[in-house]
Design a protein around this motif. Sequence first.
Motif, mmCIF file in Angstrom:
data_model
loop_
_atom_site.group_PDB
_atom_site.id
_atom_site.type_symbol
_atom_site.label_atom_id
_atom_site.label_comp_id
_atom_site.label_asym_id
_atom_site.label_seq_id
_atom_site.Cartn_x
_atom_site.Cartn_y
_atom_site.Cartn_z
ATOM 1 N N ILE A 74 0.960 -1.137 -0.047
ATOM 2 C CA ILE A 74 -0.033 0.008 -0.116
ATOM 3 C C ILE A 74 0.764 1.330 0.109
ATOM 4 N N GLU A 75 0.701 2.207 -0.887
ATOM 5 C CA GLU A 75 1.343 3.397 -1.125
ATOM 6 C C GLU A 75 0.664 4.554 -1.179
ATOM 7 N N THR A 76 1.036 5.657 -0.243
ATOM 8 C CA THR A 76 0.207 6.736 -0.395
ATOM 9 C C THR A 76 1.290 7.853 -1.037
ATOM 10 N N GLY A 77 0.855 8.536 -1.904
ATOM 11 C CA GLY A 77 1.551 9.270 -2.897
ATOM 12 C C GLY A 77 1.850 8.603 -4.050
ATOM 13 N N HIS A 80 4.423 10.758 -10.296
ATOM 14 C CA HIS A 80 4.616 10.085 -11.595
ATOM 15 C C HIS A 80 4.498 8.523 -11.876
ATOM 16 N N GLY A 81 4.321 7.870 -10.569
ATOM 17 C CA GLY A 81 4.317 6.464 -10.732
ATOM 18 C C GLY A 81 5.488 5.449 -10.525
ATOM 19 N N GLY A 82 6.629 6.086 -10.450
ATOM 20 C CA GLY A 82 7.728 5.328 -10.375
ATOM 21 C C GLY A 82 7.891 4.312 -9.525
ATOM 22 N N SER A 83 7.321 4.633 -8.132
ATOM 23 C CA SER A 83 7.557 3.842 -6.868
ATOM 24 C C SER A 83 6.252 2.576 -6.981
ATOM 25 N N LEU A 84 5.363 2.922 -7.580
ATOM 26 C CA LEU A 84 4.301 1.890 -7.679
ATOM 27 C C LEU A 84 4.799 0.911 -8.834
ATOM 28 N N ILE A 85 5.396 1.530 -9.827
ATOM 29 C CA ILE A 85 6.158 0.452 -10.828
ATOM 30 C C ILE A 85 6.988 -0.436 -10.023
ATOM 31 N N LEU A 86 7.931 0.210 -9.210
ATOM 32 C CA LEU A 86 9.051 -0.344 -8.656
ATOM 33 C C LEU A 86 8.495 -1.682 -7.663
ATOM 34 N N SER A 87 7.490 -1.268 -6.948
ATOM 35 C CA SER A 87 6.844 -2.243 -6.011
ATOM 36 C C SER A 87 6.203 -3.404 -6.900
ATOM 37 N N ALA A 88 5.599 -3.016 -8.023
ATOM 38 C CA ALA A 88 4.906 -4.019 -8.758
ATOM 39 C C ALA A 88 5.825 -4.879 -9.558
ATOM 40 N N LYS A 114 -0.172 -7.712 -5.412
ATOM 41 C CA LYS A 114 -0.872 -6.333 -5.942
ATOM 42 C C LYS A 114 -0.287 -5.068 -5.251
ATOM 43 N N VAL A 115 -0.207 -3.919 -5.853
ATOM 44 C CA VAL A 115 0.077 -2.758 -5.319
ATOM 45 C C VAL A 115 -1.301 -1.848 -5.360
ATOM 46 N N ILE A 116 -1.378 -1.024 -4.150
ATOM 47 C CA ILE A 116 -2.842 -0.141 -4.062
ATOM 48 C C ILE A 116 -1.852 1.312 -4.006
ATOM 49 N N GLY A 117 -1.919 2.401 -4.763
ATOM 50 C CA GLY A 117 -1.607 3.695 -4.463
ATOM 51 C C GLY A 117 -2.707 4.563 -4.414
ATOM 52 N N VAL A 118 -2.447 5.511 -3.587
ATOM 53 C CA VAL A 118 -3.465 6.652 -3.204
ATOM 54 C C VAL A 118 -2.832 7.784 -3.252
ATOM 55 N N ASP A 119 -3.546 8.714 -3.985
ATOM 56 C CA ASP A 119 -3.159 10.013 -4.095
ATOM 57 C C ASP A 119 -4.204 11.018 -4.262
ATOM 58 N N ILE A 120 -4.113 12.300 -3.572
ATOM 59 C CA ILE A 120 -5.401 13.081 -3.803
ATOM 60 C C ILE A 120 -5.375 13.754 -5.124
ATOM 61 N N ASP A 121 -4.399 13.719 -6.094
ATOM 62 C CA ASP A 121 -4.448 14.293 -7.058
ATOM 63 C C ASP A 121 -3.517 13.463 -8.184
ATOM 64 N N ILE A 122 -4.425 12.431 -8.785
ATOM 65 C CA ILE A 122 -3.410 11.763 -9.987
ATOM 66 C C ILE A 122 -3.676 12.563 -11.214
ATOM 67 N N ARG A 123 -2.838 13.126 -11.429
ATOM 68 C CA ARG A 123 -2.940 13.768 -12.872
ATOM 69 C C ARG A 123 -3.208 12.973 -14.167
ATOM 70 N N PRO A 124 -3.880 13.260 -15.064
ATOM 71 C CA PRO A 124 -4.079 12.482 -16.203
ATOM 72 C C PRO A 124 -3.028 11.841 -16.889
ATOM 73 N N HIS A 125 -2.131 12.739 -17.240
ATOM 74 C CA HIS A 125 -1.034 12.108 -17.940
ATOM 75 C C HIS A 125 -0.266 10.993 -17.133
#
Length: 258
Positions: A74-77, A80-88, A114-125
């Motif tokens: 579980i990741e907060t923040g 650009h997603g690099g940490s999610l990709i690292l964990s996955a 699985k990885v769950i990522g949470v962010d208050i503002d996930i920018r569309p790009h």
Amino acid sequence: MNAIDLFEEERKATVDGYRNDAEFQSLSYAWRESSMAKRYVYNFDWLGRPIIQYPQDIQAMQEIIWSTKPDLIIETGIAHGGSLILSASMLALLDMCEAIEAGTSINPAESKRKVIGVDIDIRPHNRDAIERHPMASRIQMLQGSSVAKDIVEVVSDAAASYGRVMVCLDSMHTHDHVLAELEAYAPLVTSGCYCVVFDTFVEDLPKDFFKDRPWNPGDSPKSAVADYLSRHPDFQVDKEVEGKLLITVAPDGFLKRA
């Protein structure tokens, strides 16, 4: 003593020596402060996505995930997603290695890791790039405040179906926010796994070092960690991790659950 054990013993002695090497520690802390001012931490990618971490902390995360073998991270923040990709990608490697050891084939679609990522503002790009990444099937993104009741409930419900759970906190770095995250997510961490609190080093920097951010010494992730640990003895700071890194954004932030 065999060669592998001898190497481990020699390495441990080297790392232990750092504790009494004030000059080496001072140089490391000074370099960290200078490099942060020069935005050095923004220079790196993981499998094609920017990961806003020091290489030392990326290495630490790899070692922790490999040694503890979580089923859910579980990741907060998200940024650009690099940490999610690292964990996955690390979870994918765990699946691959376990399949090789068992002599079975790999079907990523059947993996429950699985990885769950949470962010208050996930920018569309950023969302689009993460969803198009080869690791996307292992990633679930939730948009909203990491401490909002509905978000915490969704994550907690998901965690209930996993055996081993790890948490990484890297969103808003004020004391109150990080403390609220710890109260919400640290209880989900399973025995022997970690809750990693990033950017605790804010506490060790000069006041107003981050002029455009609300966090400061006394109002930082490290102050929140100290507060939380004073009431939750089932977590302990793993000093061995930062002891060998020296350059890390997470001093006193590698929390291992008994």
